[in-house]
Design an enzyme around this catalytic site. Structure first.
Site, PDB file in Angstrom:
ATOM      1  N   PRO A  17       0.730  -1.040  -0.296  1.00 25.95           N
ATOM      2  CA  PRO A  17      -0.164  -0.058  -0.061  1.00 25.95           C
ATOM      3  C   PRO A  17       1.140   1.530  -0.059  1.00 25.95           C
ATOM      4  CG  PRO A  17       0.043  -0.495   2.091  1.00 25.95           C
ATOM      5  CD  PRO A  17       0.795  -1.818   1.401  1.00 25.95           C
ATOM      6  N   MET A  18       0.956   2.307  -1.351  1.00 24.91           N
ATOM      7  CA  MET A  18       1.125   3.883  -1.068  1.00 24.91           C
ATOM      8  C   MET A  18       0.792   4.513  -1.234  1.00 24.91           C
ATOM      9  SD  MET A  18       5.133   2.662  -2.476  1.00 24.91           S
ATOM     10  CE  MET A  18       4.471   1.142  -3.990  1.00 24.91           C
ATOM     11  N   GLN A  71      -6.861  -0.465   3.938  1.00 30.26           N
ATOM     12  CA  GLN A  71      -5.873  -0.552   4.254  1.00 30.26           C
ATOM     13  C   GLN A  71      -6.474   0.864   5.599  1.00 30.26           C
ATOM     14  OE1 GLN A  71      -1.754   1.204   4.714  1.00 30.26           O
ATOM     15  NE2 GLN A  71      -1.074  -0.752   5.934  1.00 30.26           N
ATOM     16  N   CYS A 101       3.425   2.732   9.104  1.00 28.39           N
ATOM     17  CA  CYS A 101       3.608   4.789   8.785  1.00 28.39           C
ATOM     18  C   CYS A 101       3.965   5.726   9.959  1.00 28.39           C
ATOM     19  CB  CYS A 101       2.230   4.894   8.483  1.00 28.39           C
ATOM     20  SG  CYS A 101       2.377   6.833   7.969  1.00 28.39           S
ATOM     21  N   LYS A 141      -0.056  -4.770   8.859  1.00 29.17           N
ATOM     22  CA  LYS A 141       1.731  -3.897   8.217  1.00 29.17           C
ATOM     23  C   LYS A 141       2.346  -3.303   9.896  1.00 29.17           C
ATOM     24  CE  LYS A 141       3.067  -2.213   4.058  1.00 29.17           C
ATOM     25  NZ  LYS A 141       4.208  -1.109   4.955  1.00 29.17           N
ATOM     26  N   GLY A 205       9.954  -4.190   2.192  1.00 24.60           N
ATOM     27  CA  GLY A 205      11.531  -3.945   2.402  1.00 24.60           C
ATOM     28  C   GLY A 205      12.848  -4.037   1.476  1.00 24.60           C
ATOM     29  N   ASP A 206      12.828  -2.879   0.388  1.00 24.05           N
ATOM     30  CA  ASP A 206      14.294  -3.166  -0.067  1.00 24.05           C
ATOM     31  C   ASP A 206      14.097  -3.885  -1.107  1.00 24.05           C
ATOM     32  OD1 ASP A 206      14.774  -0.854   0.969  1.00 24.05           O
ATOM     33  OD2 ASP A 206      16.888  -2.047   2.204  1.00 24.05           O
ATOM     34  N   GLY A 228       7.404  -2.450  -3.033  1.00 24.26           N
ATOM     35  CA  GLY A 228       6.555  -1.468  -3.070  1.00 24.26           C
ATOM     36  C   GLY A 228       7.469  -0.244  -3.810  1.00 24.26           C
ATOM     37  N   ARG A 229       8.631   0.615  -3.589  1.00 24.36           N
ATOM     38  CA  ARG A 229       9.276   1.625  -4.247  1.00 24.36           C
ATOM     39  C   ARG A 229       9.528   1.117  -5.602  1.00 24.36           C
ATOM     40  NH1 ARG A 229      12.809   3.010   0.353  1.00 24.36           N
ATOM     41  NH2 ARG A 229      12.711   1.146   0.887  1.00 24.36           N
TER      42      ARG A 229
HETATM   43  C1  LIG Z   1       5.363   6.925  -1.495  1.00 19.82           C
HETATM   44  C2  LIG Z   1       4.800   5.986  -0.213  1.00 19.82           C
HETATM   45  C3  LIG Z   1       3.425   5.732   0.830  1.00 19.82           C
HETATM   46  C4  LIG Z   1       3.751   5.406   1.727  1.00 19.82           C
HETATM   47  N1  LIG Z   1       2.025   4.637   1.792  1.00 19.82           N
HETATM   48  C5  LIG Z   1       2.563   3.718   2.246  1.00 19.82           C
HETATM   49  C6  LIG Z   1       0.297   3.245   3.477  1.00 19.82           C
HETATM   50  O1  LIG Z   1      -0.594   4.048   2.556  1.00 19.82           O
HETATM   51  N2  LIG Z   1       0.517   2.480   3.794  1.00 19.82           N
HETATM   52  C7  LIG Z   1       1.443   1.769   4.596  1.00 19.82           C
HETATM   53  O2  LIG Z   1       1.219   0.916   5.084  1.00 19.82           O
HETATM   54  N3  LIG Z   1       2.708   2.131   3.734  1.00 19.82           N
HETATM   55  C8  LIG Z   1       3.120   2.673   3.114  1.00 19.82           C
HETATM   56  N4  LIG Z   1       4.300   3.114   2.592  1.00 19.82           N
HETATM   57  C9  LIG Z   1       5.313   2.232   2.536  1.00 19.82           C
HETATM   58  C10 LIG Z   1       5.287   0.537   1.759  1.00 19.82           C
HETATM   59  O3  LIG Z   1       4.225  -0.080   2.520  1.00 19.82           O
HETATM   60  C11 LIG Z   1       6.233  -0.423   2.197  1.00 19.82           C
HETATM   61  O4  LIG Z   1       6.328  -0.333   3.469  1.00 19.82           O
HETATM   62  C12 LIG Z   1       8.038   0.629   2.093  1.00 19.82           C
HETATM   63  O5  LIG Z   1       7.912   1.572   0.872  1.00 19.82           O
HETATM   64  C13 LIG Z   1       9.530  -0.150   1.992  1.00 19.82           C
HETATM   65  O6  LIG Z   1       9.159  -1.150   1.232  1.00 19.82           O
HETATM   66  P1  LIG Z   1      10.192  -1.277  -0.247  1.00 19.82           P
HETATM   67  O7  LIG Z   1      11.612  -0.853   0.368  1.00 19.82           O
HETATM   68  O8  LIG Z   1       9.104  -1.754  -1.742  1.00 19.82           O
HETATM   69  O9  LIG Z   1       9.077   0.312  -0.983  1.00 19.82           O
HETATM   70  C14 LIG Z   1       4.552   4.047   1.630  1.00 19.82           C
HETATM   71  C15 LIG Z   1       5.782   4.307   0.919  1.00 19.82           C
HETATM   72  C16 LIG Z   1       6.156   5.221   0.125  1.00 19.82           C
HETATM   73  C17 LIG Z   1       7.574   5.599  -0.858  1.00 19.82           C
END
Ligand SMILES: Cc1cc2nc3c(=O)[nH]c(=O)nc-3n(C[C@H](O)[C@H](O)[C@H](O)COP(=O)(O)O)c2cc1C
Length: 325
Positions: A17-18, A71, A101, A141, A205-206, A228-229
């Protein structure tokens, strides 16, 4: 792996979720490229309780997105329970609680990762949400804890399981780390390998590449992986990762024409789901990520970011395919 009765198959890949990213248009792309499970952006329980239109718009889910989770976040148990009833009426496959968050305005008020500083309240909130969600599975989460001195995920995981969550996603950072440093998956593995734990553990994560995903599955034994990213501007990461996990083949990076085709599809979806300028503003967050690697792209990027009509954007995208293709 299963969340309740929802069977996600072997080594499922989750779209993280982002906020302001994983709206229906982006989700439809990730689904197209093989994401096994997705979530809405986080939805404020206070916003739902106070009937805020912008919050309600984030709840919108579609049948073709299933399985999909809604979420929720918030710091008040009553509001979270009320929000659960509202979300449950939309029949998501899962209701997910955001305990991760790190944003100051959320965590310092005790919501998101701020909840990890109040484990008793966190567990009680979860217990009441599980009861309110009735037959809809509830997942959570989290992060590893608030900071280096309070990494409490191992205890919290057991407690959340005991009050009925059906799966747990762990982002391998503390709140204090925000998004800095590298994610530590060793504690995620410790939760997974705890003989008391029986619910699926999703690591996050990553994960930036198919090889990363395979390493995380092999080394840490998680049931699923959340990305995510690295999906932003690269929604094909799900397809590439699945192929690699299943066959060992690394698919080539899409060429410029293929990237343009995905960006065009993204724009088309955004226009379908959002009205007028909203879809264009929304897309501005995404465009440059599709073309990050192009040389001398700056002037074109500026034009993409200031174009005011879908036709103007489509024209610039076509031009990119010709000039850099
Ligand atoms: C722009 C952005 C918005 C995010 N919004 C949420 C969110 O709404 N809910 C959530 O649980 N995590 C949120 N996250 C965290 C991501 O879900 C994830 O846990 C985090 O980016 C690490 O994973 P990654 O390394 O694959 O990016 C957000 C991250 C980013 C970068």
């Amino acid at each position: 792996m299963k969340i309740g009765t929802l069977d996600l198959g072997c080594q499922p890949l989750f779209l993280a979720p982002m906020d302001e990213i994983t709206d229906p248009s982006f989700r439809s792309l990730c689904k197209h490229f093989g994401a096994d499970m997705m979530y809405t952006e986080f939805v404020s329980s206070d916003g739902l309780v106070h009937n805020a239109a912008s919050t309600f718009s984030k709840l919108k889910i579609y049948d073709h997105e299933r399985p999909i989770g809604i979420q929720l976040y918030g710091h008040q148990i009553d509001a979270m329970v009320a929000a659960t009833h509202i979300a449950a009426a939309l029949h998501p496959d899962v209701i997910d609680i955001n305990f991760g968050c790190p944003m100051k305005k959320i965590a310092n008020r005790g919501a998101g990762s701020g909840m990890m500083r109040e484990p008793q309240k966190m567990v009680e909130m979860t217990r009441q949400i599980v009861a309110a969600a009735a037959s809809i599975p509830v997942t959570a989460k989290t992060r590893l804890g608030w900071d280096d001195d309070s990494k409490n995920i191992e205890t919290i995981a057991e407690q959340l399981q005991d009050v009925g969550i059906a799966a747990l996603t762990i982002h391998g950072r503390t709140r204090a780390q925000m998004y800095k440093g590298t994610a530590d998956w060793t504690l995620i593995a410790a939760v997974k390998n705890n003989p008391r734990m029986h619910i699926p553990i999703i690591g996050n994560g990553d994960v930036h590449s198919p090889e990363d995903a395979k390493t995380m599955f092999d080394r840490y034994g998680v049931d699923g992986i959340m990305i995510g990213r690295s999906s932003i501007g690269r929604p094909w990461i799900f397809e590439h990762t699945k192929t690699y996990l299943q066959t060992g083949e690394l698919l080539p990076s899409p060429n410029v024409q293929e990237r343009v085709a995905v960006a065009q599809l993204h724009l088309q979806k955004s226009l379908e789901y959002k009205q007028g300028m909203h879809s264009i503003y929304e897309m501005r967050r995404h465009f440059c990520n599709y073309f990050k690697h192009l040389d001398n792209f700056k002037p074109t990027r500026l034009r993409l970011l200031t174009a005011e009509t879908p036709d103007a954007i489509k024209e610039i995208l076509n031009e990119i395919a010709v000039v850099w293709g």
